[in-house]
Design an enzyme around this catalytic site. Structure first.
Site, PDB file in Angstrom:
ATOM      1  CG  PHE A 128       0.167   9.089   5.754  1.00  0.00           C
ATOM      2  CD1 PHE A 128      -0.265   7.921   6.202  1.00  0.00           C
ATOM      3  CD2 PHE A 128      -0.898   9.475   4.599  1.00  0.00           C
ATOM      4  CE1 PHE A 128      -1.352   7.158   5.839  1.00  0.00           C
ATOM      5  CE2 PHE A 128      -2.046   8.922   4.329  1.00  0.00           C
ATOM      6  CZ  PHE A 128      -2.184   7.524   5.055  1.00  0.00           C
ATOM      7  CG  ASP A 129       2.781   3.884   6.421  1.00  0.00           C
ATOM      8  OD1 ASP A 129       4.003   3.661   6.346  1.00  0.00           O
ATOM      9  OD2 ASP A 129       2.213   3.062   7.242  1.00  0.00           O
ATOM     10  CB  ILE A 158      -8.347   2.535   9.236  1.00  0.00           C
ATOM     11  CG1 ILE A 158      -7.836   2.090   7.806  1.00  0.00           C
ATOM     12  CG2 ILE A 158      -7.081   3.273  10.024  1.00  0.00           C
ATOM     13  CD1 ILE A 158      -7.596   3.621   7.069  1.00  0.00           C
ATOM     14  CG  PHE A 197      -4.758   3.850   2.207  1.00  0.00           C
ATOM     15  CD1 PHE A 197      -3.362   3.493   2.701  1.00  0.00           C
ATOM     16  CD2 PHE A 197      -5.947   4.314   3.020  1.00  0.00           C
ATOM     17  CE1 PHE A 197      -3.237   4.045   3.910  1.00  0.00           C
ATOM     18  CE2 PHE A 197      -5.356   4.501   4.352  1.00  0.00           C
ATOM     19  CZ  PHE A 197      -3.958   4.623   4.825  1.00  0.00           C
ATOM     20  CE1 TYR A 208       0.775   1.753   4.157  1.00  0.00           C
ATOM     21  CE2 TYR A 208       0.997  -0.813   4.393  1.00  0.00           C
ATOM     22  CZ  TYR A 208       1.143   0.566   4.972  1.00  0.00           C
ATOM     23  OH  TYR A 208       1.753   0.775   6.020  1.00  0.00           O
ATOM     24  CE1 TYR A 217      -4.848   5.345  12.263  1.00  0.00           C
ATOM     25  CE2 TYR A 217      -4.869   6.348  10.038  1.00  0.00           C
ATOM     26  CZ  TYR A 217      -4.427   5.250  10.957  1.00  0.00           C
ATOM     27  OH  TYR A 217      -3.760   4.165  10.614  1.00  0.00           O
TER      28      TYR A 217
END
Length: 454
Positions: free
Chosen positions: A63-64, A83, A126, A53, A109
């Site tokens: 961010f990731d 999540i 994502f 991902y 979140y």
């Protein structure tokens, strides 16, 4: 905004594309397929999924990313490990599929965010690729013997325990052939009486009320190498079971009963276990006896009378468990229960005899003989123990003779090898003894060293 959403600073717009895949159709998760997957199956609740991902904010900030780490990310679907948007989205993917998930804060979140990278009330994007998914291994050793795939999630968190009364619908298949299809009500631990393999009871104990699941049961937890003649199942066969747990009533746990109840229930299950044993249902009998041991093992502060009753029940439970395990050809477990019985009564005739049988079963013949001799010493009229002493002596003698042969052959081989080495080393091609040649070489080296120093 329905067509697009602007970030909090108003610097960037991101197209809100995709299909609303939420159950409520509230727009919380939008999915856009970028590459179709293969196959017809989707991951189920409880399946372990493996994905790559990349996560971004609406302004395009990464961010990731699992791709940056070079390692696929895995989690159990529908268990709240990720999540909510992921549990929703990945459940709609096929292997090989690449998709985009736009996740509103309520499915990500929320108002708290995940500082420092994810601000409060952030909508996340994502890109997810699904590589593999596999069922949940519910065995204690995680040996792949029972794999579950949940079709319909159950309610609550409570699950049947040993001794629980369950109502189930079962369908068993082998190589595509349905061999068992029934509605049943029975007590966990008594499944064998209903033609169910041990793996099915273990499967049911992992389920929640209302759950429907598919189980793949390998032969170790199925009908074993013997198979099942009634159902025409060959030895070593892997079984598939579709099970729905419609209702159950848990058996009382130890902490739910007071001392009086424990003593009363222990007497009842002892009789039940004895009847199972008489009927040749050794596994079911062992389930009953184990209840007594667990209920009374740590009971303290009893009156003298209750202490006497509890000790007698515990002793009987361990003695009977030992006999059950001997019948089921599990000598190690029989040995464990004999040891516990002997902790309570060091001269107990049955405990000593059955421990001897257990030790014999694991080829500990000298220790077994010692136990049988102890029985003979304490109870001279026990003819069976005398016979077992003779049998143990015979096996010990056979073992010693076998060891002698092994060691004799070993020493003979060593002697022959040493003899060959000596013969080979004794005479060199120039006829000089090995020791003389070694001296000459050593002297030559010393002369060379003296010349080098000069």
């Amino acid at each position: 905004m329905t067509a697009e959403e602007q970030n909090s600073e108003g610097q960037h717009t991101f197209p809100m594309e995709g299909e609303d895949i939420t159950a409520k159709k509230d727009g919380g998760v939008l999915k856009l397929v970028k590459r179709e997957g293969t196959g017809a199956e989707f991951p189920m609740t409880g399946d372990k999924v493996f994905v790559h991902y990349v996560g971004t904010l609406l302004d395009g900030t990464h961010f990731d990313s699992s791709r940056d780490r070079g390692e696929k990310f895995s989690f159990e679907l529908g268990k709240g490990q990720v999540i909510k948007a992921w549990d929703v989205g990945v459940a709609t993917m096929r292997v090989g599929e690449l998709c985009q998930l736009i996740c509103k804060p309520e499915y990500a979140y929320g108002s708290a965010g995940n500082p420092p990278k994810i601000p409060p009330n952030a909508t996340l994007v994502f890109e997810v690729e699904l590589f593999e998914f596999r069922g949940e291994d519910i065995t204690d050793d995680e040996d792949g013997g029972i794999i579950r795939r949940i079709v319909t999630k159950g309610e609550g968190y409570s699950k049947p325990n040993e001794g629980a009364v369950v109502e189930v619908v079962v369908q068993g298949t082998c190589d595509g052939r349905v061999f068992d299809e029934r509605e049943l009500k029975f007590e966990i631990g008594d499944g064998e009486s209903f033609g169910l393999p041990g793996g099915v009871e273990k499967a049911i104990m992992a389920m929640e009320q209302g759950e429907e699941a598919l189980f793949t049961v390998k032969s170790k937890y199925g009908f074993g190498i013997a198979g099942n003649e009634k159902y025409n199942i060959p030895g070593g066969a892997t079984l598939q079971y579709k099970i729905k747990l419609t209702a159950f009533e848990k058996a009382k746990e130890s902490w739910e009963m007071n001392t009086v109840e424990k003593l009363e229930q222990s007497g009842i299950v002892k009789e039940k276990g004895t009847q199972c044993f008489k009927d040749g249902k050794y596994k079911q009998a062992s389930v009953q006896y184990k209840k007594i041991a667990s209920w009374l093992e740590h009971e303290s502060g009893l009156s003298d009378e209750d202490e006497k009753k509890a000790k007698a029940l515990r002793l009987a439970a361990h003695l009977n468990l030992a006999m059950c395990y001997l019948k089921m050809h599990e000598p190690a477990k029989a040995l464990e229960n004999c040891d516990k019985a002997l902790e309570m009564d060091s001269a107990n005739e049955k405990a000593l005899f059955r421990r001897g049988e257990a030790l014999y079963g694991i080829n500990e013949f000298e220790r077994a003989r010692d136990d049988f001799q102890r029985v003979v010493q304490l109870y001279p009229s026990n003819k069976a123990a005398k016979s077992q002493v003779v049998l143990c002596q015979k096996r010990i003698k056979e073992q010693h003779e076998k060891d002698k042969r092994i060691y004799a052959n070993m020493f003979q081989k060593f002697a022959e090898r040493d003899s060959k080495q000596k013969d080979a080393e004794k005479v060199k091609p120039d006829g000089k003894e090995n020791g003389e040649e070694a001296m000459e070489v050593e002297n030559g080296e010393k002369e060379a060293q003296s010349e080098a120093k000069a």
